[in-house]
Write a protein that holds these residues in place. Structure first.
Motif, PDB file in Angstrom:
ATOM      1  N   GLN A   1     -33.743  66.629   6.275  1.00  0.00           N
ATOM      2  CA  GLN A   1     -32.519  66.660   5.480  1.00  0.00           C
ATOM      3  C   GLN A   1     -31.277  66.663   6.364  1.00  0.00           C
ATOM      4  OE1 GLN A   1     -32.799  70.057   2.834  1.00  0.00           O
ATOM      5  NE2 GLN A   1     -34.085  68.950   1.371  1.00  0.00           N
TER       6      GLN A   1
ATOM      7  N   SER B   1     -36.457  59.764  11.561  1.00  0.00           N
ATOM      8  CA  SER B   1     -35.822  60.539  10.490  1.00  0.00           C
ATOM      9  C   SER B   1     -34.341  60.726  10.756  1.00  0.00           C
ATOM     10  CB  SER B   1     -36.503  61.904  10.343  1.00  0.00           C
ATOM     11  OG  SER B   1     -37.833  61.779   9.909  1.00  0.00           O
TER      12      SER B   1
ATOM     13  N   GLN C   1     -32.051  63.080   2.058  1.00  0.00           N
ATOM     14  CA  GLN C   1     -33.405  63.454   2.445  1.00  0.00           C
ATOM     15  C   GLN C   1     -34.211  62.229   2.802  1.00  0.00           C
ATOM     16  OE1 GLN C   1     -35.547  66.729   0.550  1.00  0.00           O
ATOM     17  NE2 GLN C   1     -37.218  65.329   0.046  1.00  0.00           N
ATOM     18  N   THR C   2     -34.981  62.332   3.872  1.00  0.00           N
ATOM     19  CA  THR C   2     -35.973  61.330   4.229  1.00  0.00           C
ATOM     20  C   THR C   2     -37.326  61.994   4.161  1.00  0.00           C
ATOM     21  OG1 THR C   2     -34.460  60.073   5.658  1.00  0.00           O
ATOM     22  CG2 THR C   2     -36.824  59.815   6.049  1.00  0.00           C
ATOM     23  N   SER C   3     -38.179  61.541   3.228  1.00  0.00           N
ATOM     24  CA  SER C   3     -39.495  62.142   3.031  1.00  0.00           C
ATOM     25  C   SER C   3     -40.548  61.405   3.842  1.00  0.00           C
ATOM     26  CB  SER C   3     -39.869  62.140   1.557  1.00  0.00           C
ATOM     27  OG  SER C   3     -38.933  62.888   0.795  1.00  0.00           O
TER      28      SER C   3
ATOM     29  N   LYS D   1     -27.916  56.618   6.177  1.00  0.00           N
ATOM     30  CA  LYS D   1     -27.568  56.920   4.789  1.00  0.00           C
ATOM     31  C   LYS D   1     -26.175  57.528   4.665  1.00  0.00           C
ATOM     32  CE  LYS D   1     -32.381  57.721   3.394  1.00  0.00           C
ATOM     33  NZ  LYS D   1     -33.380  58.714   2.930  1.00  0.00           N
TER      34      LYS D   1
ATOM     35  N   SER E   1     -32.570  57.437  10.213  1.00  0.00           N
ATOM     36  CA  SER E   1     -32.520  57.149   8.778  1.00  0.00           C
ATOM     37  C   SER E   1     -31.418  57.950   8.085  1.00  0.00           C
ATOM     38  CB  SER E   1     -33.877  57.472   8.155  1.00  0.00           C
ATOM     39  OG  SER E   1     -33.820  57.414   6.744  1.00  0.00           O
ATOM     40  N   LEU E   2     -31.302  59.232   8.432  1.00  0.00           N
ATOM     41  CA  LEU E   2     -30.295  60.088   7.803  1.00  0.00           C
ATOM     42  C   LEU E   2     -28.880  59.662   8.190  1.00  0.00           C
ATOM     43  CD1 LEU E   2     -32.130  63.503   8.303  1.00  0.00           C
ATOM     44  CD2 LEU E   2     -31.729  62.335   6.119  1.00  0.00           C
TER      45      LEU E   2
ATOM     46  N   ALA F   1     -40.375  66.655   4.975  1.00  0.00           N
ATOM     47  CA  ALA F   1     -39.098  65.984   4.746  1.00  0.00           C
ATOM     48  C   ALA F   1     -38.072  66.417   5.785  1.00  0.00           C
ATOM     49  CB  ALA F   1     -38.580  66.283   3.347  1.00  0.00           C
TER      50      ALA F   1
END
Length: 359
Positions: free
Chosen positions: A340, A144, A355-357, A151, A147-148, A338
């Protein structure tokens, strides 16, 4: 001066050639007290130590067996564990984990070329290490975060703010309760959950600091208030020589962060009345309040996203990536899992969040 039994036992071990009478005279104690302590010490030494089911060295002090309704037998064993050996083993395991972590040289990501005036706040509260599948949780946490960052990096990251804690661990450890005493069902032994959480955070910070400066803020929760302080001290010590990392593990329940024209308060959100938080922010840090234009309060605790605004100051409750345990399922509580991350521009304030869900 009052002399404890432990001090008498240590004196007896350090002076094995002295008689009971000589020890009693030297310590100004009665003969009977010294004789009793010495007898118990000799009895303990004669008891053969065994290995407990958890692999610790200890003495079997009580055992019983009984038959249940289906004809099978059950057994209950009580061990007195060697506390010194237990603590030494815990220290060795923790140092070994951190040593292995230190050998990791290759970062997963490389720093994006575009620099900017943006602080990326990656806030994953309430991960509750010690509850549920630990391997799944560790993977979800690290993936997560990466990933954030992926982004947000195109916007030009100046530094990363990483609040940790906020119920980072599920319980206060050996007593398997929250700080307030509510029983918890932990999936890990208390020493293992501490080691897992500490090395998990160090792993994430090691990756992030290879790309950007990282500011860590340790947030007190209601499940692990004591142990989170200890974890913060370990993490601070591990990175003490890394000038790219700062750690705020002060004893304050609410912590503050200033970046350009932005002021952020971090608190778990279980103690204060939500509508009082903006005024608390202004009165606890009036000078920071005066220097800044954009102000927010970020909380955990609820495991779901919620936002209110009071006189221009937003109070956000952030979602969690942790699974739902049996008690919460029974009560019908559910939340969207999630992670954030928030973008804070030095001059213009909040610029949005990612956000990564988890599905």
């Amino acid at each position: 001066m009052l002399i404890t039994n432990d001090q008498v036992r240590k004196y007896l071990k350090d002076n094995p050639l002295l008689t009971i009478k000589e020890v009693a005279i030297n310590l100004s104690l009665t003969y009977d007290r010294v004789r009793h302590i010495k007898q118990r010490l000799e009895e303990r030494d004669r008891i053969q130590k065994v290995e407990t089911p958890e692999g610790r060295s200890g003495v079997l002090t009580k055992g019983k067996m009984w038959q249940v309704y289906d004809g099978s037998w059950r057994e209950s064993l009580t061990f007195e564990v060697d506390k010194i050996e237990e603590l030494v083993k815990f220290k060795e395991d923790l140092l070994n984990d951190l040593t292995e972590l230190g050998k990791l040289q290759k970062p997963v990501l490389t720093k994006y070329k575009k620099d900017g005036d943006v602080c990326l706040e990656i806030s994953l509260p309430d991960i509750h290490v010690g509850k549920g599948d630990i391997i799944e949780l560790m993977n979800n946490y690290l993936l997560s975060i990466l990933s954030l960052v992926g982004k947000a990096e195109k916007f030009g990251i100046d530094r990363i703010l990483l609040p940790i804690g906020n119920d980072g661990m599920n319980s206060e450890g050996k007593r398997k309760t929250t700080t307030g005493g509510t029983p918890q069902e932990d999936s890990l032994l208390w020493k293992d959950s501490f080691r897992v959480y500490t090395t998990l955070i160090c792993s994430a910070v090691k990756e992030l600091s290879a790309m950007y400066p990282v500011d860590i803020i340790v947030i007190t929760g209601n499940h692990d208030e004591e142990r989170m302080f200890y974890a913060g001290e370990c993490i601070s010590a591990y990175f003490k020589n890394n000038k790219n990392i700062t750690v705020n593990n002060s004893g304050e329940y609410r912590k503050y962060y200033e970046y350009g024209t932005n002021m952020l308060m971090f608190t778990h959100g279980d103690k204060e009345k939500t509508s009082d938080l903006p005024l608390i922010l202004a009165t606890e840090e009036p000078e920071m309040f005066a220097r800044t234009k954009f102000r927010e309060v970020h909380c955990g605790h609820l495991h779901k996203e919620k936002m209110d605004e009071y006189r221009g100051i937003k109070v956000r409750f952030l979602p969690s990536i942790c699974t739902t345990d049996e008690w919460h399922k029974m009560k019908g509580y559910q939340h969207l899992r999630a992670a954030q991350a928030y973008l804070w521009n030095k001059k213009t304030g909040y610029e949005g969040h990612f956000q990564t869900s988890l599905v």
